[in-house]
Motif scaffolding. Structure first.
Motif, PDB file in Angstrom:
ATOM      1  N   ILE A  33       0.841  -1.201   0.000  1.00  0.00           N
ATOM      2  CA  ILE A  33       0.000   0.000   0.000  1.00  0.00           C
ATOM      3  C   ILE A  33       0.879   1.255   0.000  1.00  0.00           C
ATOM      4  O   ILE A  33       0.667   2.199  -0.765  1.00  0.00           O
ATOM      5  CB  ILE A  33      -0.946   0.009   1.228  1.00  0.00           C
ATOM      6  N   HIS A  34       1.913   1.230   0.850  1.00  0.00           N
ATOM      7  CA  HIS A  34       2.789   2.402   0.990  1.00  0.00           C
ATOM      8  C   HIS A  34       3.486   2.742  -0.330  1.00  0.00           C
ATOM      9  O   HIS A  34       3.470   3.895  -0.766  1.00  0.00           O
ATOM     10  CB  HIS A  34       3.820   2.135   2.098  1.00  0.00           C
ATOM     11  N   GLU A  35       4.087   1.728  -0.952  1.00  0.00           N
ATOM     12  CA  GLU A  35       4.858   2.024  -2.166  1.00  0.00           C
ATOM     13  C   GLU A  35       3.951   2.428  -3.326  1.00  0.00           C
ATOM     14  O   GLU A  35       4.333   3.252  -4.156  1.00  0.00           O
ATOM     15  CB  GLU A  35       5.748   0.835  -2.548  1.00  0.00           C
ATOM     16  N   GLY A  37       1.304   4.150  -2.914  1.00  0.00           N
ATOM     17  CA  GLY A  37       0.998   5.551  -2.592  1.00  0.00           C
ATOM     18  C   GLY A  37       2.053   6.510  -3.096  1.00  0.00           C
ATOM     19  O   GLY A  37       1.751   7.643  -3.491  1.00  0.00           O
ATOM     20  N   HIS A  38       3.317   6.044  -3.110  1.00  0.00           N
ATOM     21  CA  HIS A  38       4.406   6.912  -3.568  1.00  0.00           C
ATOM     22  C   HIS A  38       4.288   7.261  -5.054  1.00  0.00           C
ATOM     23  O   HIS A  38       4.948   8.192  -5.518  1.00  0.00           O
ATOM     24  CB  HIS A  38       5.762   6.256  -3.295  1.00  0.00           C
ATOM     25  N   ASN A  39       3.458   6.518  -5.801  1.00  0.00           N
ATOM     26  CA  ASN A  39       3.232   6.919  -7.195  1.00  0.00           C
ATOM     27  C   ASN A  39       2.726   8.361  -7.257  1.00  0.00           C
ATOM     28  O   ASN A  39       3.017   9.092  -8.201  1.00  0.00           O
ATOM     29  CB  ASN A  39       2.198   6.004  -7.862  1.00  0.00           C
ATOM     30  N   ASP A  56       6.587  13.863   1.598  1.00  0.00           N
ATOM     31  CA  ASP A  56       6.188  12.649   0.870  1.00  0.00           C
ATOM     32  C   ASP A  56       5.960  11.462   1.809  1.00  0.00           C
ATOM     33  O   ASP A  56       4.929  10.824   1.764  1.00  0.00           O
ATOM     34  CB  ASP A  56       7.150  12.309  -0.268  1.00  0.00           C
ATOM     35  N   GLU A  57       6.909  11.215   2.735  1.00  0.00           N
ATOM     36  CA  GLU A  57       6.706  10.066   3.629  1.00  0.00           C
ATOM     37  C   GLU A  57       5.532  10.298   4.592  1.00  0.00           C
ATOM     38  O   GLU A  57       4.770   9.375   4.877  1.00  0.00           O
ATOM     39  CB  GLU A  57       7.986   9.760   4.415  1.00  0.00           C
ATOM     40  N   GLY A  58       5.400  11.520   5.071  1.00  0.00           N
ATOM     41  CA  GLY A  58       4.324  11.810   6.024  1.00  0.00           C
ATOM     42  C   GLY A  58       2.962  11.774   5.359  1.00  0.00           C
ATOM     43  O   GLY A  58       2.036  11.110   5.840  1.00  0.00           O
ATOM     44  N   LEU A  59       2.827  12.494   4.216  1.00  0.00           N
ATOM     45  CA  LEU A  59       1.552  12.485   3.500  1.00  0.00           C
ATOM     46  C   LEU A  59       1.201  11.065   3.060  1.00  0.00           C
ATOM     47  O   LEU A  59       0.058  10.618   3.153  1.00  0.00           O
ATOM     48  CB  LEU A  59       1.623  13.414   2.272  1.00  0.00           C
ATOM     49  N   ASN A  60       2.233  10.341   2.583  1.00  0.00           N
ATOM     50  CA  ASN A  60       1.997   8.988   2.086  1.00  0.00           C
ATOM     51  C   ASN A  60       1.648   8.025   3.224  1.00  0.00           C
ATOM     52  O   ASN A  60       0.808   7.137   3.048  1.00  0.00           O
ATOM     53  CB  ASN A  60       3.242   8.504   1.326  1.00  0.00           C
ATOM     54  N   THR A  61       2.259   8.198   4.387  1.00  0.00           N
ATOM     55  CA  THR A  61       1.934   7.335   5.529  1.00  0.00           C
ATOM     56  C   THR A  61       0.520   7.615   6.025  1.00  0.00           C
ATOM     57  O   THR A  61      -0.194   6.706   6.459  1.00  0.00           O
ATOM     58  CB  THR A  61       2.971   7.513   6.657  1.00  0.00           C
TER      59      THR A  61
HETATM   60 ZN   LIG Z   1       7.938   5.806   1.833  1.00  0.00          ZN
END
Ligand SMILES: [Zn+2]
Length: 388
Positions: A33-35, A37-39, A56-61
């Motif tokens: 799911i996480h990776e 989301g990074h799209n 990016d990591e915070g919004l994506n998490t």
């Molecule tokens: Zn990440």
């Protein structure tokens, strides 16, 4: 990223069966799911990860947390629930989220956990889902194939929701403060009755709640001079100093008769005016969610906006008016604000009683009203307004 991320099933040496732990299962689902989301963040909404990890990591998490809970309501999400971030926010080696990425300590909690939780709280507690989702979608639309900075995110969320969130960004993104709001004290005030006799009875009731002093208790049973010798007794021994005198009663009745119908109605109010004193121990300004339990078994939850702290960020008093009797009050009953110390959230103790006296504000002397002229001359009835 997906192709090199674990975990994988393990093969049993004897039977050859493939098995996996529940932890491996949720870990693999979560990382996929996480990776995915990074799209979007940061590949399409292309923020600078080396400057601001949280963008990016915070919004994506945050999105990962939402997706995990829509995948399975029992999904053991590691990051996103407010109660899970309190421990990190109490720790001493924090950096503000707005720290350049290479200088961040505790990368996971800072870059992933705290911003994901901040956005969950912004969505569920501060803005509500409707406003948050609209604003977050607007950010993704407006900044796709562009290079947003934190300020573009902050501004878009505020512009689209129409809500001033400066206090929120400052607390969660620029500081290392934590959330800890304590409910220190509850005062119950009632209006002094307009009738002098009733007001005296209320004063006596208040006096009777005071304990007898040790001297008074230990002297009990001993006859005093005044009790023994009638010659020492006078008017003042015969009356209670809190009683209303005939003049008090007359004055109160006259004052009441002078009031307008609206003022009279206001004097009849018997509601309780509860005053809750909150202390901001953690430093981070947040809305105050207050659940109040009443003697009749009913409850009410007030959601007080963070603006309650605007004049004083440390201490604030908030008033609630009700005919009911309060028996218990609790701050953040649903654990939605990441409040780090819950031991100071519940108030079940003594409510401090007060009586509010009403003074009618002195009016400037109105000689026209006080005069005995019943009919004013025509020239004073109307005023000519000069033409513009
Ligand atoms: Zn990440």
């Amino acid at each position: 990223m997906i192709t090199i991320n674990g975990p994988r099933p393990v093969k049993d040496q004897k039977t050859g069966n493939l098995t996996y732990t529940d932890r491996a299962k949720s870990g693999l689902i979560g990382v996929v799911i996480h990776e995915i989301g990074h799209n979007w963040f940061p590949m399409i909404v292309n923020s600078d990860e080396r400057q601001w990890t949280w963008m990016d990591e915070g919004l994506n998490t945050f999105l990962q947390f939402q997706a995990e809970k829509l995948w399975d309501k029992d999904y053991p999400a590691r990051r996103g629930e407010p109660k899970d971030i309190a421990e990190y926010m109490l720790s001493t080696n924090q950096m503000p989220l707005m720290t350049q990425s290479d200088s961040v300590l505790q990368f996971g909690a800072n870059g992933y956990g705290k911003p994901a939780t901040a956005l969950t709280i912004l969505r569920e507690t501060v803005l509500g889902r409707e406003l948050f989702d609209r604003a977050f979608r607007e950010y993704a639309e407006r900044w796709r194939f562009k290079h947003p900075t934190p300020y573009d995110f902050f501004r878009t969320m505020e512009e689209s929701s129409g809500v001033d969130l400066d206090w929120f960004w400052r607390g969660w993104f620029y500081s290392t403060d934590h959330v800890d709001i304590a409910l220190d004290k509850v005062v119950r005030a009632t209006l002094e009755p307009a009738d002098a006799t009733a007001a005296a009875a209320a004063r006596k009731r208040e006096r009777d709640t005071e304990p007898k002093s040790l001297t008074a208790q230990r002297n009990a049973g001993q006859q005093t001079v005044v009790e023994r010798d009638p010659a020492t007794r006078d008017f003042y021994d015969a009356v209670d100093p809190l009683d209303a005198t005939a003049a008090d009663k007359r004055k109160a009745a006259e004052a009441y008769a002078d009031l307008t119908a609206e003022e009279k109605a206001a004097r009849q109010v018997t509601d309780n005016f509860y005053r809750f004193s909150f202390a901001n121990r953690g430093g981070l300004v947040m809305p105050v969610i207050l659940k109040m339990d009443f003697a009749d078994g009913s409850s009410e939850t007030a959601r007080i906006p963070a603006e309650v702290w605007r004049y004083n960020q440390k201490n604030v008093t908030w008033q609630f008016v009700t005919a009911k009797t309060l028996v218990r009050a609790e701050v953040d009953p649903l654990w939605e604000t990441a409040d780090a110390d819950r031991s100071n959230n519940i108030y079940a103790g003594q409510v401090d009683p007060r009586t509010l006296k009403i003074d009618t504000p002195e009016e400037g002397k109105n000689r026209m009203k006080d005069s005995d002229m019943k009919v004013l001359p025509d020239s004073l009835r109307t005023y000519d307004v000069p033409p513009k």
